[in-house]
Motif scaffolding. Structure first.
Motif, short mmCIF file in Angstrom:
data_model
loop_
_atom_site.label_atom_id
_atom_site.label_comp_id
_atom_site.label_asym_id
_atom_site.label_seq_id
_atom_site.Cartn_x
_atom_site.Cartn_y
_atom_site.Cartn_z
N LEU A 1 9.91 5.68 5.57
CA LEU A 1 10.30 6.65 4.25
C LEU A 1 11.91 7.36 3.40
N ASP A 2 12.21 7.07 4.58
CA ASP A 2 14.25 7.44 5.30
C ASP A 2 14.91 6.56 4.18
N GLU A 3 15.95 7.07 4.07
CA GLU A 3 17.28 6.25 3.44
C GLU A 3 16.97 5.31 3.09
N ASN A 4 17.19 4.54 4.65
CA ASN A 4 17.50 3.25 4.82
C ASN A 4 16.26 2.77 3.87
N PHE A 5 14.39 3.25 3.96
CA PHE A 5 14.22 2.28 3.20
C PHE A 5 14.00 2.06 1.89
N PHE A 6 14.33 3.64 1.74
CA PHE A 6 14.60 3.42 -0.27
C PHE A 6 16.09 2.00 -0.45
N ASN A 7 17.20 2.68 -0.04
CA ASN A 7 18.55 1.96 0.21
C ASN A 7 17.75 0.35 -0.16
N GLN B 1 -9.36 7.51 2.65
CA GLN B 1 -8.38 6.20 2.17
C GLN B 1 -7.01 6.12 1.79
N ARG B 2 -6.35 7.87 1.09
CA ARG B 2 -5.75 7.96 1.54
C ARG B 2 -4.86 8.63 2.17
N THR B 3 -5.21 9.65 3.60
CA THR B 3 -4.56 10.00 4.90
C THR B 3 -5.26 9.41 6.24
N ALA B 4 -6.37 8.39 5.52
CA ALA B 4 -7.14 7.83 7.46
C ALA B 4 -7.20 9.01 8.00
N ASP B 5 -7.21 10.61 7.44
CA ASP B 5 -8.11 11.76 8.28
C ASP B 5 -9.03 11.93 8.24
N PHE B 6 -10.13 11.31 8.79
CA PHE B 6 -11.29 11.96 8.45
C PHE B 6 -11.76 13.09 8.80
N THR B 7 -11.30 14.45 9.73
CA THR B 7 -11.45 15.55 9.78
C THR B 7 -11.51 16.36 8.93
N LEU C 1 2.22 2.60 2.01
CA LEU C 1 3.03 2.82 2.88
C LEU C 1 3.02 4.05 4.15
N GLN C 2 2.26 5.06 4.22
CA GLN C 2 2.03 6.03 4.53
C GLN C 2 1.35 5.79 5.91
N THR C 3 0.30 4.70 5.05
CA THR C 3 -0.13 4.26 6.46
C THR C 3 -0.32 3.19 7.39
N PRO C 4 0.55 3.11 7.76
CA PRO C 4 1.58 1.74 8.47
C PRO C 4 0.71 1.28 9.74
N SER C 5 0.12 2.01 10.26
CA SER C 5 -0.93 1.93 11.92
C SER C 5 -2.16 1.57 10.89
N ARG C 6 -2.49 2.19 10.25
CA ARG C 6 -3.81 1.61 9.09
C ARG C 6 -3.27 0.43 8.27
#
Length: 504
Positions: A329-335, A473-479, A290-295
């Motif tokens: 992942l803000d208040e709206n999401f969890f509610n 795979q977790r972060t999508a940050d290769f560098t 859920l933390q990588t919506p662009s991927r």
């Protein structure tokens, strides 16, 4: 007044009171002529919702008749011709060509393509259903028509859908979702009100009374809660109110539909092997996706608890992805998540923040431009087979993985020891694509064999590559993920992972 109710009254002072509504059915039995006169005043949406609920009630009534439960024919729908006049051309007919005002559509249990359309009085003639059963069906249908006369009566009395009650009911639902032990609300009632709201149709008086009772039950639980409820924000509630129509019909609030029974042995076996709680691990992995919506597409394809276990239904996973993009992942999401998922994801988020460390200061080698796509046809083949492997049952994964090993090890010419050319890095990259938390041991062995066969001398390189791929795979940050990998490997893999985004 309780604080959370006081908050609602301040938000909507003009309609805090839900408004007057009949306490009981004041309708008398309408004649067919009267019924049709009122029916013609309904909008298309209102007619559809009335007809749909009548169809469900008739189907349920037939199933309650023991003969029909075992009969060859099952009820599908009832068609009504409001303009029917005896002796004039009709819209609906029986299979014997008799004109009908009410046409019943039945389907053969053994073959869905076999359909019979006929009047209820002809069930005995054409289907061989005993006359006693036909009379029982007819009495049940008549009773349902009388019950729905109440809606026509309410419409004639100029009642519409009780909007103020609906908003107060949604607020009760919103508050209930914050309770440590939520009240078990009537989900069928909730969905029925949603359908009637969309058609702007008055609701049954019994439903109105039941909604008021559920609101009162939740008010009592909220007032008696051990921990006072946090004061909600009006903007957050109005997001919830607006989104209700999007998610209410998903199986999001049905716990059994998320955790499929067939997945339990798999989860238990995995937990024993990794000394972990399967639920906790599931939420950690779900949070990373859920933390990588662009991927999302790539992240979801590599989500370890998706393929073969049926844990999350596609429409629910799609909703959660869209929700995470609207409300990161803000208040709206969890509610807008049911309590179980809200707790699990919040716990995973707390653990993630606690484990966070400052990013390493090591300067990564410069990235090179991605090579031309035609040079990497083997990547496309590897990715295609990988996706096939993720979609098959666990019992068949061993055979599929063996095919994958043939692709990444044996489809190219034998590697010359010490010759780290493009052929070698193609094999290395394709092999890393197979990695996921459920087959790390399977991936490690052929990876070590590939490095040994090519006389790669770097110590612990296999472990570094596996750890880097897992982080990617977790972060999508290769560098950041590959910062500790030696320069030649870093540069070559950077080109190939860049190209992977094109394939996606």
């Amino acid at each position: 007044m309780d604080p959370y109710l006081d908050t609602y009254a301040n938000w909507y002072p003009s309609d805090y009171q839900v408004g007057a509504y009949p306490r009981s059915n004041g309708a008398r039995q309408y004649t067919e002529t009267e019924r049709m006169e009122i029916y013609r005043t309904l909008t298309t949406a209102q007619r559809n919702v009335v007809n749909d609920y009548k169809r469900r009630q008739i189907s349920s009534a037939m199933l309650n008749i023991s003969y029909m439960r075992d009969a060859e024919w099952v009820f599908v729908q009832r068609n009504v011709d409001p303009d029917f006049v005896r002796g004039k051309p009709a819209k609906y007919h029986c299979i014997c060509h008799r004109p009908l005002k009410y046409q019943f559509v039945l389907q053969a249990r053994s073959d869905a393509t076999i359909v019979k359309k006929l009047g209820i009085k002809h069930f005995s003639d054409h289907l061989g259903i005993p006359l006693k059963v036909v009379n029982e069906i007819q009495a049940g249908v008549h009773k349902i028509d009388l019950a729905f006369d109440e809606l026509l009566w309410l419409k004639r009395q100029r009642y519409s859908f009780p909007t103020s009650l609906w908003r107060r009911y949604v607020y009760a639902h919103f508050i209930n979702n914050q309770l440590a032990v939520p009240y078990k609300m009537n989900h069928h009632l909730w969905l029925r009100l949603l359908d009637f709201k969309q058609a702007d149709m008055p609701i049954f008086t019994l439903d109105h009374a039941t909604v008021l009772n559920e609101i009162a039950q939740i008010d009592q639980l909220a007032d008696a809660a051990a921990q006072p409820l946090a004061a909600p924000h009006q903007e957050t509630f109005e997001h919830y109110l607006a989104d209700v129509q999007a998610y209410s019909k998903l199986p999001l609030f049905k716990f059994a539909n998320f955790w499929n029974a067939s997945s339990q042995p798999f989860l238990t076996k995995w937990a024993l092997a990794h000394d972990a709680q399967p639920g906790d691990f599931y939420f950690r992995q779900l949070l990373q996706v859920l933390q990588t919506p662009s991927r999302w597409k790539y992240s979801w394809a590599t989500f370890p608890f998706k393929a073969g276990t049926k844990l999350v239904q596609p429409d629910v996973s799609q909703y959660m992805a869209q929700l995470a993009q609207r409300y990161p992942l803000d208040e709206n999401f969890f509610n807008e998540l049911p309590l179980f998922f809200r707790r699990g994801l919040r716990q995973a988020l707390r653990e993630q923040k606690a484990a966070a460390k400052p990013a390493p200061t090591t300067v990564a080698p410069p990235r090179q431009a991605a090579p031309a796509p035609q040079q990497y046809a083997s990547h496309a083949a590897a990715l295609q087979l990988y996706n096939q492997w993720r979609s098959i049952a666990p019992a068949a994964q061993a055979d599929a993985f063996a095919q994958f090993q043939l692709l990444v090890q044996d489809d190219l010419a034998p590697q010359v020891a010490g010759q780290l050319n493009s052929v070698f890095f193609d094999k290395l990259f394709n092999l890393l694509l197979t990695l996921n938390p459920l087959n790390a041991a399977q991936t490690k062995q052929p990876l070590q064999q590939l490095l040994q066969r090519s006389a790669v001398a770097e110590t612990n390189l296999a472990a570094q590559l596996l750890a880097a791929t897992t982080a990617y795979q977790r972060t999508a940050d290769f560098t950041t993920s590959f910062s500790a990998v030696p320069a030649p490997f870093y540069a070559e893999l950077a080109q190939r992972f860049d190209y992977l985004t094109i394939l996606e």
